[in-house]
Design an enzyme around this catalytic site. Structure first.
Site, PDB file in Angstrom:
ATOM      1  N   GLU B 110       0.814  -1.218   0.000  1.00  0.00           N
ATOM      2  CA  GLU B 110       0.000   0.000   0.000  1.00  0.00           C
ATOM      3  C   GLU B 110       0.844   1.264   0.000  1.00  0.00           C
ATOM      4  OE1 GLU B 110      -0.496  -2.626   1.860  1.00  0.00           O
ATOM      5  OE2 GLU B 110      -2.428  -3.386   1.176  1.00  0.00           O
ATOM      6  N   HIS B 179     -11.288  -5.622   8.732  1.00  0.00           N
ATOM      7  CA  HIS B 179     -12.167  -5.534   7.563  1.00  0.00           C
ATOM      8  C   HIS B 179     -13.428  -4.713   7.846  1.00  0.00           C
ATOM      9  CE1 HIS B 179      -9.581  -8.872   6.474  1.00  0.00           C
ATOM     10  NE2 HIS B 179     -10.046  -8.853   5.246  1.00  0.00           N
TER      11      HIS B 179
HETATM   12  C1  TPP Z   1      -1.565  -4.881   4.295  1.00  0.00           C
HETATM   13  C2  TPP Z   1      -2.589  -5.754   3.653  1.00  0.00           C
HETATM   14  N1  TPP Z   1      -3.029  -5.442   2.413  1.00  0.00           N
HETATM   15  C3  TPP Z   1      -3.984  -6.183   1.819  1.00  0.00           C
HETATM   16  C4  TPP Z   1      -4.508  -7.270   2.446  1.00  0.00           C
HETATM   17  C5  TPP Z   1      -5.612  -8.085   1.777  1.00  0.00           C
HETATM   18  N2  TPP Z   1      -5.110  -9.420   1.427  1.00  0.00           N
HETATM   19  C6  TPP Z   1      -5.294 -10.449   2.256  1.00  0.00           C
HETATM   20  S1  TPP Z   1      -4.505 -11.808   1.727  1.00  0.00           S
HETATM   21  C7  TPP Z   1      -3.948 -11.037   0.331  1.00  0.00           C
HETATM   22  C8  TPP Z   1      -3.056 -11.794  -0.620  1.00  0.00           C
HETATM   23  C9  TPP Z   1      -1.862 -12.365   0.081  1.00  0.00           C
HETATM   24  O1  TPP Z   1      -1.076 -13.121  -0.780  1.00  0.00           O
HETATM   25  P1  TPP Z   1       0.187 -13.915  -0.268  1.00  0.00           P
HETATM   26  O2  TPP Z   1       1.041 -13.044   0.574  1.00  0.00           O
HETATM   27  O3  TPP Z   1       0.802 -14.523  -1.454  1.00  0.00           O
HETATM   28  O4  TPP Z   1      -0.398 -15.026   0.713  1.00  0.00           O
HETATM   29  P2  TPP Z   1      -1.445 -16.180   0.354  1.00  0.00           P
HETATM   30  O5  TPP Z   1      -2.802 -15.606   0.627  1.00  0.00           O
HETATM   31  O6  TPP Z   1      -1.230 -16.574  -1.041  1.00  0.00           O
HETATM   32  O7  TPP Z   1      -1.160 -17.283   1.326  1.00  0.00           O
HETATM   33  C10 TPP Z   1      -4.390  -9.724   0.302  1.00  0.00           C
HETATM   34  C11 TPP Z   1      -4.120  -8.776  -0.777  1.00  0.00           C
HETATM   35  C12 TPP Z   1      -4.020  -7.565   3.734  1.00  0.00           C
HETATM   36  N3  TPP Z   1      -4.479  -8.613   4.432  1.00  0.00           N
HETATM   37  N4  TPP Z   1      -3.070  -6.798   4.316  1.00  0.00           N
END
Ligand code: TPP
Ligand code: MG
Lengths: 377, 374
Positions: B110, B179
């Protein structure tokens, strides 16, 4: 846009068991072999059992969500080998900082899986006391925040003499999990900087499951993620995360090194999120059936069953594990359905360690307000 | 961490409003210019029908489509906004229509999103950043408060920052931690930022276009619990100006003020009050900073009583500011102290407790009774 699927067969990836179950260590696996040599049949059966239990639990939890019993479920289908292998590499004195998908790691550290469900049911923001649950810390939903906490915790281990003394029975380290998406957060880079600077006793375990919700790993990194650490001075290793033995061996080696005072390391485990990102996600919107199918073929459990068969493991054992997994899932379902709502007063608890007049005033106000409905009724 | 089951249904009826189906601007915007495009809105063209019933989320989508079509310097950037169309599908179809140079997924960071949006704005673009959920704006807080908010000021007017940061906010969606929050006060407290929160589909449609046309940074809070609530959108008659408040319901005995999802709660409370013989006037603030006090003061001069509702905790909040200002400027009109009905000053609780945390119509009425008792 499509994901780059890095083949676990390509040179630097540490692999011990081929996708069809044959023992065939890659060249890069050489230095990790001693770590598997010490494993006995009991350990291998345990790895298998935990992967199957987790897979079954995952299905049950998704059902619970669909039936309105959970706010959300975060599937781990496909990532069992990366999680089970790495979790077994940790010693009791180690501390684990998970992201939010590492259910199998929690289970292996002794966490009651219903504690995870309580959180995803909206009953609690935390769910467990890390020190009473194998030093498995709380899930963190703000991506990558936990990487810094892990580094700070490892700095603390160094400062209070719990690590690097040369005694492998007591020296401790930190194992921190994060994803390919989270690798882009500033916090991840900062934690690598701090870890390298202080040479913390710590292993960064990056599960590259190829997707961050709908965004392929290619958007996060043009170079393989295991190389991300080297610019910070943190050595990196890529492992086939669908190979439970390789995941175990690589993590065991780097954790041993970290406990011995040799500093931090980064492991990239190549795996795949076979399920949806969460139960609220529809992966057909952004990835192809072909890609999914190619990874289902590399399923970590199928691979390990095939391997166990080459070692002569009998069908009775496999059947017994299936039954045990079903029982555990049933038990979790039964106990989730019994979870009552938390009391309203809970939200005023533990906001501060010391008394706080505003919080107290509001708690009293709410109690009176609720009573006033009682009187009317 | 998404609540999107309903969005799939929504996706089916993703017809753009009549008159909005303009070809995607294909060519790349010329580099190197610092000319914010301040022409009037590409007003929706006049082909009937111009009044459409659509959900709030769809109205935002239509508003952004109009903005992208009107000015090829407008860019949408964020996490999962491209092929997926956002976890709430607010940007659904826009990448397909305008291409992946205008509507793109960013790396997952972000601070990176807002920081690069600042550079893009310096280069003449008008970025619209999506933050996936309220609780995830904070990695960008440094860029927003120490850079974005004061960039124009530091350049002594030599630079403009026409950036919109869209943030789904508020609770009541039964979700997990981070959320459901209402962080608007942090941003309203920061000089240099404009902060708005539409409450109706019509305002969603128009206010997003106005925000994108603004030459100042706008933090655009979207009441996510209302994404699927339908309402009438008039695509020819622009809504009231961006920073004005709106009388949502007329009344004479007490004034209820709020913004975002709280407006519906206030309207419900006003219905209940009416049944008990109390006439409540409801004001939808629409804009949090600047705050259009005119209609609020005028209403208070009429009713003598003011109750402010908000989903955010009360201490040092938007409601506090309203209470203080009304006490300063309408002191002699007040028959009762201004009452704030807010969430408690605790972290947003686990979702099983959120209904006791966010003020509902009953809690608004409790305050109305207290106000009337003076
Ligand atoms: C700071 C932040 N930005 C956005 C999100 C929303 N979000 C939750 S999981 C996710 C994707 C995460 O991907 P990754 O790090 O590859 O982990 P995975 O879910 O694939 O295990 C996003 C964008 C969040 N939880 N925290
Ligand atoms: Mg991922």
């Amino acid at each position: 846009m499509s994901a780059t699927i890095d083949s676990p067969g390509s040179t630097p990836t540490v692999q011990l068991v081929t996708p069809d179950g044959r023992w065939q260590p890659s060249d890069s696996a050489e230095e990790y072999l001693p770590y598997v040599e010490s494993l006995g049949e009991h350990d291998l059966k345990r790895f298998y059992r935990d992967m199957v239990v987790m897979r079954q639990f995952d299905t049950e939890a998704a059902n619970l969500q669909r039936q309105g019993q959970l706010a959300l479920w975060v599937p781990s289908h496909g990532q069992e080998a990366a999680q089970v292998g790495s979790a077994y590499a940790a010693r009791p004195q180690d501390h684990i900082f998970p992201s939010y998908r590492e259910h199998a790691v929690g289970m292996i550290r002794g966490l009651d899986m219903v504690d995870i469900l309580r959180m995803l049911r909206g009953v609690t923001l935390g769910g467990w006391v890390p020190e009473e649950n194998g030093n498995f810390h709380l899930y963190t939903l703000v991506l990558a925040s936990q990487t810094l906490h892990a580094t700070g915790y490892a700095m603390g281990m160094q400062l209070d003499g719990s690590s690097g003394t040369g005694n492998p029975e007591t020296d401790a380290a930190v194992l921190v999990y994060f994803g390919d998406g989270a690798s882009s957060q500033g916090d991840t880079s900062e934690s690598l900087v701090f870890a390298a600077s202080y040479q913390t006793p710590q292993v960064f375990f990056l599960q590259n499951n190829h997707w961050a919700i709908s965004v392929p790993v290619a958007r996060q990194s043009r170079t393989p993620l295991y190389l991300r650490g080297s610019g910070f001075g943190v050595p990196g290793t890529r492992v086939d995360g669908n190979d439970v033995l390789a995941s175990y061996a690589v993590t065991a080696k780097w954790l041993d090194d970290a406990r011995a005072g040799h500093g931090p390391a980064l492991i990239e485990a190549l795996t795949y999120r076979v399920g949806a990102h969460t139960t609220a996600d529809d992966p057909t919107k952004y990835r192809t059936d072909d890609e999914l199918a190619s990874w289902v073929q590399r399923d970590p459990i199928v691979r390990f069953v095939a391997h166990l068969r080459t070692l002569g493991v009998e069908q009775e054992f496999l059947d017994a594990v299936d039954q045990e997994a079903a029982d555990i899932a049933d038990d979790a379902r039964r106990r989730v359905l019994q979870l009552g709502p938390p009391s309203v007063g809970r939200m005023f608890e533990n906001v501060y360690a010391e008394p706080h007049p505003l919080v107290e005033e509001q708690q009293e106000w709410l109690a009176r307000y609720e009573e006033s409905f009682g009187e009317q009724a | 961490m998404i609540q999107t089951d309903e969005t799939r249904g929504l996706a089916v009826e993703s017809q753009p409003p009549a008159g909005q189906q303009q070809p995607a601007a294909e060519q790349e915007p010329p580099a190197g210019q610092q000319q914010p495009s301040a022409e009037p809105a590409a007003p929706a063209q006049s082909d009937p029908p111009t009044r459409l019933t659509m959900p709030f989320g769809k109205a935002l989508n239509a508003g952004m489509r109009a903005a992208l079509a009107a000015d090829d310097h407008v860019l949408l950037m964020g996490e999962d906004i491209g092929p997926l169309g956002g976890v709430y599908r607010i940007t659904e179809g826009l990448q397909a229509e305008f291409g992946d140079k205008r509507v793109f997924d960013t790396p997952l960071a972000e601070s990176g999103i807002v920081g690069t949006a600042i550079g893009l704005a310096m280069r003449g673009f008008r970025p619209v950043c999506e933050i996936q959920f309220d609780g995830f704006v904070f990695p960008a807080f440094d860029q927003i408060t120490t850079q974005l908010a004061r960039m124009r000021n530091r350049h002594e007017g030599g630079v403009t920052m026409p950036i919109v940061i869209r943030i789904p906010f508020g609770g009541s969606i039964g979700s997990i931690e981070h959320h459901s929050e209402s962080p608007e006060a942090y941003f309203a407290h920061t000089p240099g930022l404009r902060v708005v929160a539409p409450a109706t589909p019509n305002d969603a449609y128009w206010m997003i276009q106005d925000a994108i046309r603004s030459n100042d940074p706008v933090i655009f809070f979207e009441p996510k619990s209302r994404y699927f609530t339908k309402g009438e959108v008039d695509t020819t008659v622009p809504a009231a100006p961006l920073h004005t408040s709106r009388i949502a319901r007329e009344g004479t005995d007490v004034t209820l003020v709020g913004y975002g999802a709280m407006v519906d709660t206030l309207l419900r409370a006003a219905d209940l009050a009416a049944a008990e013989g109390t006439s409540a006037e409801v004001i939808d603030l629409r804009s949090i900073s600047p705050l259009d006090f005119g209609p609020v003061l005028e209403s208070v001069r009429k009713t003598g009583r003011l109750v402010v509702g908000q989903e955010a905790p009360g201490f040092v909040s938007v409601a506090s500011e309203i209470a203080a200002t009304v006490a300063e400027r309408a002191f002699y009109s007040l028959e009762a102290p201004v009452l704030r009905v807010t969430a408690f000053d605790t972290p947003y609780p686990p979702s099983k407790l959120e209904h006791g945390f966010i003020p509902d119509a009953d809690r608004i009425l409790e305050a109305v009774d207290r106000s009337l008792a003076y």
